[in-house]
Scaffold this motif. Structure first.
Motif, PDB file in Angstrom:
ATOM      1  N   GLU A 178      53.264  99.979  45.599  1.00  0.00           N
ATOM      2  CA  GLU A 178      54.119 101.131  45.290  1.00  0.00           C
ATOM      3  C   GLU A 178      54.164 102.113  46.456  1.00  0.00           C
ATOM      4  O   GLU A 178      55.223 102.666  46.771  1.00  0.00           O
ATOM      5  CB  GLU A 178      53.624 101.819  44.022  1.00  0.00           C
ATOM      6  N   ARG A 179      53.037 102.332  47.106  1.00  0.00           N
ATOM      7  CA  ARG A 179      53.020 103.225  48.268  1.00  0.00           C
ATOM      8  C   ARG A 179      53.933 102.693  49.369  1.00  0.00           C
ATOM      9  O   ARG A 179      54.631 103.464  50.040  1.00  0.00           O
ATOM     10  CB  ARG A 179      51.596 103.393  48.804  1.00  0.00           C
ATOM     11  N   ALA A 180      53.930 101.376  49.557  1.00  0.00           N
ATOM     12  CA  ALA A 180      54.801 100.783  50.572  1.00  0.00           C
ATOM     13  C   ALA A 180      56.268 101.009  50.218  1.00  0.00           C
ATOM     14  O   ALA A 180      57.095 101.300  51.089  1.00  0.00           O
ATOM     15  CB  ALA A 180      54.520  99.286  50.702  1.00  0.00           C
ATOM     16  N   ALA A 181      56.602 100.890  48.929  1.00  0.00           N
ATOM     17  CA  ALA A 181      57.982 101.119  48.499  1.00  0.00           C
ATOM     18  C   ALA A 181      58.387 102.573  48.725  1.00  0.00           C
ATOM     19  O   ALA A 181      59.510 102.868  49.146  1.00  0.00           O
ATOM     20  CB  ALA A 181      58.145 100.742  47.027  1.00  0.00           C
ATOM     21  N   VAL A 182      57.480 103.505  48.459  1.00  0.00           N
ATOM     22  CA  VAL A 182      57.762 104.929  48.674  1.00  0.00           C
ATOM     23  C   VAL A 182      57.967 105.207  50.161  1.00  0.00           C
ATOM     24  O   VAL A 182      58.906 105.915  50.554  1.00  0.00           O
ATOM     25  CB  VAL A 182      56.624 105.803  48.114  1.00  0.00           C
ATOM     26  N   GLU A 183      57.123 104.640  50.993  1.00  0.00           N
ATOM     27  CA  GLU A 183      57.250 104.878  52.436  1.00  0.00           C
ATOM     28  C   GLU A 183      58.578 104.341  52.964  1.00  0.00           C
ATOM     29  O   GLU A 183      59.235 104.973  53.805  1.00  0.00           O
ATOM     30  CB  GLU A 183      56.082 104.252  53.189  1.00  0.00           C
ATOM     31  N   GLN A 184      58.991 103.191  52.471  1.00  0.00           N
ATOM     32  CA  GLN A 184      60.260 102.626  52.914  1.00  0.00           C
ATOM     33  C   GLN A 184      61.433 103.464  52.422  1.00  0.00           C
ATOM     34  O   GLN A 184      62.442 103.603  53.114  1.00  0.00           O
ATOM     35  CB  GLN A 184      60.394 101.176  52.435  1.00  0.00           C
ATOM     36  N   ALA A 185      61.318 104.034  51.245  1.00  0.00           N
ATOM     37  CA  ALA A 185      62.374 104.911  50.738  1.00  0.00           C
ATOM     38  C   ALA A 185      62.481 106.167  51.606  1.00  0.00           C
ATOM     39  O   ALA A 185      63.580 106.643  51.898  1.00  0.00           O
ATOM     40  CB  ALA A 185      62.102 105.290  49.290  1.00  0.00           C
ATOM     41  N   ILE A 186      61.358 106.704  52.031  1.00  0.00           N
ATOM     42  CA  ILE A 186      61.363 107.866  52.917  1.00  0.00           C
ATOM     43  C   ILE A 186      61.994 107.503  54.262  1.00  0.00           C
ATOM     44  O   ILE A 186      62.780 108.269  54.834  1.00  0.00           O
ATOM     45  CB  ILE A 186      59.938 108.409  53.113  1.00  0.00           C
ATOM     46  N   ALA A 187      61.673 106.316  54.761  1.00  0.00           N
ATOM     47  CA  ALA A 187      62.222 105.876  56.044  1.00  0.00           C
ATOM     48  C   ALA A 187      63.735 105.727  55.988  1.00  0.00           C
ATOM     49  O   ALA A 187      64.414 105.812  57.020  1.00  0.00           O
ATOM     50  CB  ALA A 187      61.584 104.545  56.453  1.00  0.00           C
ATOM     51  N   ALA A 188      64.285 105.502  54.791  1.00  0.00           N
ATOM     52  CA  ALA A 188      65.730 105.340  54.634  1.00  0.00           C
ATOM     53  C   ALA A 188      66.479 106.663  54.661  1.00  0.00           C
ATOM     54  O   ALA A 188      67.708 106.678  54.763  1.00  0.00           O
ATOM     55  CB  ALA A 188      66.033 104.608  53.324  1.00  0.00           C
ATOM     56  N   LEU A 189      65.765 107.783  54.583  1.00  0.00           N
ATOM     57  CA  LEU A 189      66.423 109.088  54.567  1.00  0.00           C
ATOM     58  C   LEU A 189      67.026 109.407  55.928  1.00  0.00           C
ATOM     59  O   LEU A 189      66.490 109.013  56.966  1.00  0.00           O
ATOM     60  CB  LEU A 189      65.419 110.181  54.198  1.00  0.00           C
ATOM     61  N   PRO A 190      68.142 110.146  55.943  1.00  0.00           N
ATOM     62  CA  PRO A 190      68.712 110.580  57.229  1.00  0.00           C
ATOM     63  C   PRO A 190      67.714 111.435  58.013  1.00  0.00           C
ATOM     64  O   PRO A 190      66.812 112.050  57.429  1.00  0.00           O
ATOM     65  CB  PRO A 190      69.931 111.410  56.817  1.00  0.00           C
ATOM     66  N   VAL A 191      67.893 111.499  59.315  1.00  0.00           N
ATOM     67  CA  VAL A 191      67.003 112.289  60.158  1.00  0.00           C
ATOM     68  C   VAL A 191      66.966 113.744  59.696  1.00  0.00           C
ATOM     69  O   VAL A 191      65.891 114.361  59.619  1.00  0.00           O
ATOM     70  CB  VAL A 191      67.441 112.206  61.637  1.00  0.00           C
ATOM     71  N   LEU A 192      68.128 114.322  59.383  1.00  0.00           N
ATOM     72  CA  LEU A 192      68.171 115.715  58.932  1.00  0.00           C
ATOM     73  C   LEU A 192      67.263 115.920  57.726  1.00  0.00           C
ATOM     74  O   LEU A 192      66.502 116.900  57.654  1.00  0.00           O
ATOM     75  CB  LEU A 192      69.601 116.121  58.573  1.00  0.00           C
ATOM     76  N   HIS A 193      67.323 115.009  56.765  1.00  0.00           N
ATOM     77  CA  HIS A 193      66.502 115.135  55.564  1.00  0.00           C
ATOM     78  C   HIS A 193      65.016 115.079  55.905  1.00  0.00           C
ATOM     79  O   HIS A 193      64.221 115.871  55.390  1.00  0.00           O
ATOM     80  CB  HIS A 193      66.843 114.010  54.578  1.00  0.00           C
ATOM     81  N   ARG A 194      64.643 114.159  56.783  1.00  0.00           N
ATOM     82  CA  ARG A 194      63.224 114.036  57.123  1.00  0.00           C
ATOM     83  C   ARG A 194      62.737 115.237  57.921  1.00  0.00           C
ATOM     84  O   ARG A 194      61.594 115.675  57.775  1.00  0.00           O
ATOM     85  CB  ARG A 194      62.970 112.728  57.860  1.00  0.00           C
ATOM     86  N   GLN A 195      63.603 115.787  58.766  1.00  0.00           N
ATOM     87  CA  GLN A 195      63.218 116.994  59.494  1.00  0.00           C
ATOM     88  C   GLN A 195      62.961 118.152  58.530  1.00  0.00           C
ATOM     89  O   GLN A 195      61.979 118.887  58.677  1.00  0.00           O
ATOM     90  CB  GLN A 195      64.316 117.379  60.489  1.00  0.00           C
ATOM     91  N   VAL A 196      63.845 118.314  57.562  1.00  0.00           N
ATOM     92  CA  VAL A 196      63.674 119.391  56.592  1.00  0.00           C
ATOM     93  C   VAL A 196      62.436 119.156  55.740  1.00  0.00           C
ATOM     94  O   VAL A 196      61.637 120.071  55.507  1.00  0.00           O
ATOM     95  CB  VAL A 196      64.930 119.543  55.710  1.00  0.00           C
ATOM     96  N   LEU A 197      62.249 117.917  55.262  1.00  0.00           N
ATOM     97  CA  LEU A 197      61.079 117.634  54.437  1.00  0.00           C
ATOM     98  C   LEU A 197      59.782 117.849  55.213  1.00  0.00           C
ATOM     99  O   LEU A 197      58.786 118.328  54.650  1.00  0.00           O
ATOM    100  CB  LEU A 197      61.133 116.202  53.914  1.00  0.00           C
ATOM    101  N   ALA A 198      59.778 117.493  56.481  1.00  0.00           N
ATOM    102  CA  ALA A 198      58.566 117.660  57.288  1.00  0.00           C
ATOM    103  C   ALA A 198      58.145 119.122  57.346  1.00  0.00           C
ATOM    104  O   ALA A 198      56.954 119.443  57.438  1.00  0.00           O
ATOM    105  CB  ALA A 198      58.785 117.121  58.696  1.00  0.00           C
ATOM    106  N   GLU A 199      59.118 120.035  57.257  1.00  0.00           N
ATOM    107  CA  GLU A 199      58.826 121.459  57.327  1.00  0.00           C
ATOM    108  C   GLU A 199      58.698 122.124  55.956  1.00  0.00           C
ATOM    109  O   GLU A 199      57.932 123.063  55.786  1.00  0.00           O
ATOM    110  CB  GLU A 199      59.922 122.179  58.127  1.00  0.00           C
ATOM    111  N   ARG A 200      59.467 121.642  54.972  1.00  0.00           N
ATOM    112  CA  ARG A 200      59.586 122.380  53.716  1.00  0.00           C
ATOM    113  C   ARG A 200      59.048 121.661  52.486  1.00  0.00           C
ATOM    114  O   ARG A 200      59.008 122.253  51.408  1.00  0.00           O
ATOM    115  CB  ARG A 200      61.056 122.740  53.486  1.00  0.00           C
TER     116      ARG A 200
END
Length: 309
Positions: free
Chosen positions: A68-90
């Motif tokens: 399940e952790r692997a599935a979650v990590e892959q779902a996060i990797a599928a997010l656009p760069v903008l989304h990951r930048q915002v999540l990394a901060e907020r």
């Protein structure tokens, strides 16, 4: 057909072609999937209280398995760069829970009085297909006798990836103030307030469903409702709930189609299974007309502490 937990292998192939831009961005902290995975934790006190207030007193933290952790990590990797930048901060925390009824997905909420956010998701999403998730949600629009006549087929991503796209778009929206600006490209001409569409859309049958507080509809209304939806800029009936849900749905489906070559089909059938009509919202002219604005949004980069804009 791939089972939900086999998506990790597919993502490995699909994401291999995406340029590696993870380590640092102009001196800002990493927005890699691994850095966001570090936010995995237990549901916040605010989230637990909101579940309790909604009558869901049996909600409790779910311990993710290695798969399940692997599935979650892959779902996060599928997010656009903008989304990951915002999540990394907020993003304050990302958690998974058991005890939410099957039609629920979870919630995204502000963490206390800070500018950070908690995303709390139903753990069984990890094991659910996108089509099953979408069909269960869509059938709520119609009364009991008619529910079996409407089915949604979603392809391209897992239910978990779609839901995380949707919920993280809410965080992007709140952080950048996207739907607060009534003149913004994805709001102007569609919404006059958070839950008030412009007059030409307000009269459409597609905006008179349970997603906007109306009672469930009879099955005989289903074709008319989806024909109405095809005349609007909305990618789904759920999009009509508010400007924020509209943005989250539109961005999510744009990513599913463009990045993962996904598709969305709504089929209306008779009780004995005969197809009456099928609808493809990603082909609706009003939806496609908004895609350039979504593309421009996703090309933006988030500069921490810069605020909305």
């Amino acid at each position: 057909m791939l089972t939900p937990l086999k998506w990790a292998f597919v993502w490995g192939l699909a994401l291999a072609a995406i340029p590696e831009r993870e380590s640092m961005a102009n001196g800002h902290p990493s927005y890699s999937p691994q850095s966001i995975m570090a936010r995995l934790g237990v549901p916040s006190a605010q989230a637990r209280q909101r579940f309790a207030d909604a009558g869901m007193r049996d909600v409790h933290a779910h311990d993710l398995t290695r798969t399940e952790r692997a599935a979650v990590e892959q779902a996060i990797a599928a997010l656009p760069v903008l989304h990951r930048q915002v999540l990394a901060e907020r993003l304050h925390s990302l958690s998974f829970v058991d005890g939410i009824p099957g039609e629920g997905t979870g919630l995204t909420s502000r963490s206390g009085t800070s500018d950070s956010y908690d995303i709390t998701l139903r753990a069984s999403l990890i094991h659910e297909s996108l089509s099953d998730f979408l069909t269960t949600k869509e059938q709520r629009v119609f009364d009991g006798a008619a529910r079996g006549t409407v089915a949604v087929r979603g392809e391209g991503v897992s239910a978990l990836t779609y839901v995380l796209l949707h919920e993280s778009t809410h965080v992007v929206d709140a952080t950048l103030g996207l739907t607060r600006d009534l003149g913004a490209p994805l709001v102007s001409g569609v919404w006059t307030a958070r839950t008030d569409p412009v007059a030409r859309l307000a009269s459409e049958p597609a905006l008179k469903t349970s997603f906007r507080g109306a009672p469930p509809l009879p099955g005989s209304d289903s074709i008319g409702v989806y024909r109405s939806l095809s005349r609007t800029p909305f990618v789904s009936l759920y999009s009509t709930a508010s400007s924020s849900e509209d943005l989250a749905e539109l961005v999510s489906w744009y990513v599913v189609e463009r990045q993962f070559r996904g598709s969305l089909t709504i089929a209306v059938r008779t009780q004995d299974g005969r197809l009456l009509e099928a609808f493809e919202p990603l082909r609706f002219p009003g939806v496609r007309a908004r895609f350039p604005s979504v593309e421009a949004l996703l090309a933006r980069r988030f500069v921490p502490d810069a605020g909305a804009g």
